[in-house]
Design a protein around this motif. Structure first.
Motif, PDB file in Angstrom:
ATOM      1  N   ARG A  48     -44.038  25.130  40.312  1.00  0.00           N
ATOM      2  CA  ARG A  48     -45.481  25.368  40.289  1.00  0.00           C
ATOM      3  C   ARG A  48     -45.888  26.280  39.132  1.00  0.00           C
ATOM      4  O   ARG A  48     -46.920  26.100  38.519  1.00  0.00           O
ATOM      5  CB  ARG A  48     -45.951  25.977  41.615  1.00  0.00           C
ATOM      6  CG  ARG A  48     -45.702  25.104  42.810  1.00  0.00           C
ATOM      7  CD  ARG A  48     -46.528  23.820  42.703  1.00  0.00           C
ATOM      8  NE  ARG A  48     -46.157  22.893  43.753  1.00  0.00           N
ATOM      9  CZ  ARG A  48     -45.716  21.667  43.534  1.00  0.00           C
ATOM     10  NH1 ARG A  48     -45.592  21.215  42.315  1.00  0.00           N
ATOM     11  NH2 ARG A  48     -45.405  20.877  44.521  1.00  0.00           N
ATOM     12  N   GLU A  49     -45.029  27.289  38.834  1.00  0.00           N
ATOM     13  CA  GLU A  49     -45.348  28.230  37.760  1.00  0.00           C
ATOM     14  C   GLU A  49     -44.080  28.928  37.305  1.00  0.00           C
ATOM     15  O   GLU A  49     -43.196  29.234  38.115  1.00  0.00           O
ATOM     16  CB  GLU A  49     -46.349  29.284  38.257  1.00  0.00           C
ATOM     17  CG  GLU A  49     -46.729  30.307  37.204  1.00  0.00           C
ATOM     18  CD  GLU A  49     -47.651  31.398  37.738  1.00  0.00           C
ATOM     19  OE1 GLU A  49     -48.522  31.827  36.967  1.00  0.00           O
ATOM     20  OE2 GLU A  49     -47.487  31.828  38.902  1.00  0.00           O
ATOM     21  N   VAL A  50     -43.995  29.173  35.999  1.00  0.00           N
ATOM     22  CA  VAL A  50     -42.959  30.034  35.431  1.00  0.00           C
ATOM     23  C   VAL A  50     -43.687  31.008  34.518  1.00  0.00           C
ATOM     24  O   VAL A  50     -44.455  30.597  33.653  1.00  0.00           O
ATOM     25  CB  VAL A  50     -41.910  29.250  34.622  1.00  0.00           C
ATOM     26  CG1 VAL A  50     -40.864  30.211  34.046  1.00  0.00           C
ATOM     27  CG2 VAL A  50     -41.244  28.177  35.464  1.00  0.00           C
ATOM     28  N   ARG A  51     -43.448  32.288  34.754  1.00  0.00           N
ATOM     29  CA  ARG A  51     -44.027  33.321  33.888  1.00  0.00           C
ATOM     30  C   ARG A  51     -42.899  34.005  33.127  1.00  0.00           C
ATOM     31  O   ARG A  51     -41.909  34.421  33.727  1.00  0.00           O
ATOM     32  CB  ARG A  51     -44.788  34.361  34.716  1.00  0.00           C
ATOM     33  CG  ARG A  51     -46.117  33.870  35.221  1.00  0.00           C
ATOM     34  CD  ARG A  51     -46.958  35.002  35.802  1.00  0.00           C
ATOM     35  NE  ARG A  51     -46.164  36.049  36.394  1.00  0.00           N
ATOM     36  CZ  ARG A  51     -46.113  36.307  37.704  1.00  0.00           C
ATOM     37  NH1 ARG A  51     -46.827  35.625  38.542  1.00  0.00           N
ATOM     38  NH2 ARG A  51     -45.358  37.281  38.156  1.00  0.00           N
TER      39      ARG A  51
ATOM     40  N   MET B 159     -36.273  37.776  31.034  1.00  0.00           N
ATOM     41  CA  MET B 159     -36.642  37.639  32.457  1.00  0.00           C
ATOM     42  C   MET B 159     -37.809  36.670  32.635  1.00  0.00           C
ATOM     43  O   MET B 159     -38.782  36.723  31.878  1.00  0.00           O
ATOM     44  CB  MET B 159     -37.030  38.995  33.067  1.00  0.00           C
ATOM     45  CG  MET B 159     -35.870  39.949  33.238  1.00  0.00           C
ATOM     46  SD  MET B 159     -34.567  39.372  34.356  1.00  0.00           S
ATOM     47  CE  MET B 159     -35.428  39.354  35.911  1.00  0.00           C
ATOM     48  N   THR B 160     -37.688  35.811  33.663  1.00  0.00           N
ATOM     49  CA  THR B 160     -38.753  34.887  34.030  1.00  0.00           C
ATOM     50  C   THR B 160     -38.997  35.005  35.533  1.00  0.00           C
ATOM     51  O   THR B 160     -38.091  35.360  36.291  1.00  0.00           O
ATOM     52  CB  THR B 160     -38.386  33.432  33.688  1.00  0.00           C
ATOM     53  OG1 THR B 160     -37.144  33.108  34.311  1.00  0.00           O
ATOM     54  CG2 THR B 160     -38.283  33.216  32.182  1.00  0.00           C
ATOM     55  N   HIS B 161     -40.221  34.708  35.945  1.00  0.00           N
ATOM     56  CA  HIS B 161     -40.568  34.679  37.374  1.00  0.00           C
ATOM     57  C   HIS B 161     -40.986  33.255  37.710  1.00  0.00           C
ATOM     58  O   HIS B 161     -41.845  32.679  37.045  1.00  0.00           O
ATOM     59  CB  HIS B 161     -41.703  35.655  37.697  1.00  0.00           C
ATOM     60  CG  HIS B 161     -42.052  35.645  39.146  1.00  0.00           C
ATOM     61  ND1 HIS B 161     -41.303  36.328  40.087  1.00  0.00           N
ATOM     62  CD2 HIS B 161     -43.041  35.017  39.821  1.00  0.00           C
ATOM     63  CE1 HIS B 161     -41.834  36.118  41.280  1.00  0.00           C
ATOM     64  NE2 HIS B 161     -42.886  35.320  41.150  1.00  0.00           N
ATOM     65  N   TRP B 162     -40.365  32.691  38.746  1.00  0.00           N
ATOM     66  CA  TRP B 162     -40.561  31.295  39.131  1.00  0.00           C
ATOM     67  C   TRP B 162     -41.266  31.200  40.479  1.00  0.00           C
ATOM     68  O   TRP B 162     -40.952  31.950  41.403  1.00  0.00           O
ATOM     69  CB  TRP B 162     -39.213  30.603  39.271  1.00  0.00           C
ATOM     70  CG  TRP B 162     -38.479  30.426  37.991  1.00  0.00           C
ATOM     71  CD1 TRP B 162     -37.970  31.408  37.189  1.00  0.00           C
ATOM     72  CD2 TRP B 162     -38.161  29.191  37.373  1.00  0.00           C
ATOM     73  NE1 TRP B 162     -37.355  30.855  36.109  1.00  0.00           N
ATOM     74  CE2 TRP B 162     -37.456  29.493  36.199  1.00  0.00           C
ATOM     75  CE3 TRP B 162     -38.392  27.866  37.713  1.00  0.00           C
ATOM     76  CZ2 TRP B 162     -36.985  28.503  35.347  1.00  0.00           C
ATOM     77  CZ3 TRP B 162     -37.922  26.882  36.862  1.00  0.00           C
ATOM     78  CH2 TRP B 162     -37.230  27.205  35.695  1.00  0.00           C
TER      79      TRP B 162
ATOM     80  N   ARG C  40     -40.977  29.076  47.379  1.00  0.00           N
ATOM     81  CA  ARG C  40     -40.091  30.204  47.070  1.00  0.00           C
ATOM     82  C   ARG C  40     -40.506  30.803  45.741  1.00  0.00           C
ATOM     83  O   ARG C  40     -40.939  30.103  44.838  1.00  0.00           O
ATOM     84  CB  ARG C  40     -38.641  29.754  46.972  1.00  0.00           C
ATOM     85  CG  ARG C  40     -38.055  29.230  48.253  1.00  0.00           C
ATOM     86  CD  ARG C  40     -36.550  29.379  48.224  1.00  0.00           C
ATOM     87  NE  ARG C  40     -35.918  28.695  49.320  1.00  0.00           N
ATOM     88  CZ  ARG C  40     -35.816  29.168  50.546  1.00  0.00           C
ATOM     89  NH1 ARG C  40     -36.336  30.325  50.834  1.00  0.00           N
ATOM     90  NH2 ARG C  40     -35.199  28.487  51.494  1.00  0.00           N
ATOM     91  N   GLU C  41     -40.317  32.122  45.636  1.00  0.00           N
ATOM     92  CA  GLU C  41     -40.498  32.816  44.375  1.00  0.00           C
ATOM     93  C   GLU C  41     -39.223  33.592  44.088  1.00  0.00           C
ATOM     94  O   GLU C  41     -38.605  34.136  45.000  1.00  0.00           O
ATOM     95  CB  GLU C  41     -41.699  33.762  44.436  1.00  0.00           C
ATOM     96  CG  GLU C  41     -43.021  33.024  44.551  1.00  0.00           C
ATOM     97  CD  GLU C  41     -44.218  33.925  44.314  1.00  0.00           C
ATOM     98  OE1 GLU C  41     -44.128  34.808  43.435  1.00  0.00           O
ATOM     99  OE2 GLU C  41     -45.229  33.721  44.994  1.00  0.00           O
ATOM    100  N   PHE C  42     -38.852  33.621  42.822  1.00  0.00           N
ATOM    101  CA  PHE C  42     -37.654  34.377  42.437  1.00  0.00           C
ATOM    102  C   PHE C  42     -37.719  34.687  40.954  1.00  0.00           C
ATOM    103  O   PHE C  42     -38.472  34.082  40.207  1.00  0.00           O
ATOM    104  CB  PHE C  42     -36.374  33.597  42.783  1.00  0.00           C
ATOM    105  CG  PHE C  42     -36.225  32.288  42.053  1.00  0.00           C
ATOM    106  CD1 PHE C  42     -35.534  32.210  40.853  1.00  0.00           C
ATOM    107  CD2 PHE C  42     -36.785  31.125  42.576  1.00  0.00           C
ATOM    108  CE1 PHE C  42     -35.403  30.999  40.193  1.00  0.00           C
ATOM    109  CE2 PHE C  42     -36.655  29.914  41.920  1.00  0.00           C
ATOM    110  CZ  PHE C  42     -35.963  29.851  40.732  1.00  0.00           C
ATOM    111  N   ASP C  43     -36.920  35.656  40.563  1.00  0.00           N
ATOM    112  CA  ASP C  43     -36.774  35.994  39.151  1.00  0.00           C
ATOM    113  C   ASP C  43     -35.461  35.412  38.649  1.00  0.00           C
ATOM    114  O   ASP C  43     -34.494  35.277  39.418  1.00  0.00           O
ATOM    115  CB  ASP C  43     -36.767  37.515  38.946  1.00  0.00           C
ATOM    116  CG  ASP C  43     -38.134  38.126  39.215  1.00  0.00           C
ATOM    117  OD1 ASP C  43     -39.155  37.421  39.070  1.00  0.00           O
ATOM    118  OD2 ASP C  43     -38.182  39.315  39.571  1.00  0.00           O
ATOM    119  N   ALA C  44     -35.436  35.062  37.380  1.00  0.00           N
ATOM    120  CA  ALA C  44     -34.215  34.571  36.747  1.00  0.00           C
ATOM    121  C   ALA C  44     -34.020  35.317  35.442  1.00  0.00           C
ATOM    122  O   ALA C  44     -34.971  35.557  34.696  1.00  0.00           O
ATOM    123  CB  ALA C  44     -34.301  33.070  36.499  1.00  0.00           C
TER     124      ALA C  44
END
Length: 153
Positions: free
Chosen positions: A35-38, A44-47, A56-60
């Motif tokens: 839905r979104e990647v910042r 670092m990215t937030h998904w 679900r939301e998570f950082d990668a």
């Protein structure tokens, strides 16, 4: 852990394919369920993803990035996954994009989906949509040519 290995050949030079892949915020245009990647920083990215109705939301964290060669990442908390995308020059205007993904399915729905091969089909579909996206454009939407060295153990 479960895993997926897929690849696709795209009719663009290696630099174009690689540069487009570094534009993480564009992933929702060709990745099903994303839905979104910042982009929070260079590494670092937030998904935000939705799979089978589960959000679900998570950082990668990008753990390695070598221009025109590879981008590797691992999640940091929450969803457990790690992967690498590699870029291989087949000829001056064709690039093979290879994806290797490892993940830990959580819950009944994710484990059932894994057993049914849903993640494999989704990865293959995402790569095919990436191919269509970049070939239709003929050029990248942006680029990040920085290098991230693999952490030493």
């Amino acid at each position: 852990m479960s895993g997926v290995i897929e690849h696709v050949d795209v009719a663009v030079p290696i630099r174009t394919a690689y540069d487009q892949w570094t534009q993480f915020e564009e992933f929702p245009h060709f990745m099903e369920g994303v839905r979104e990647v910042r982009q929070l920083s260079d590494t670092m990215t937030h998904w935000t993803v939705e799979i089978a109705g589960v959000k679900r939301e998570f950082d990668a964290e990008i753990t390695e990035q070598l221009p025109d060669e590879r981008v590797a990442w691992r999640s940091t908390g929450g969803t457990e996954q790690a992967g690498v995308v590699t870029f291989h020059r087949l000829d001056p205007s064709t690039t093979r994009v290879s994806l290797q993904l490892e993940f830990e399915p959580h819950g009944v729905v994710e484990r059932a989906g894994d057993r049914l091969g849903i993640v494999d089909r989704r990865a293959k579909g995402d790569l095919e949509r990436f191919k269509q996206f970049i070939e239709r454009r003929g050029q990248e939407t942006g680029a990040w040519r920085g290098k991230v060295d693999r952490p030493q153990p």
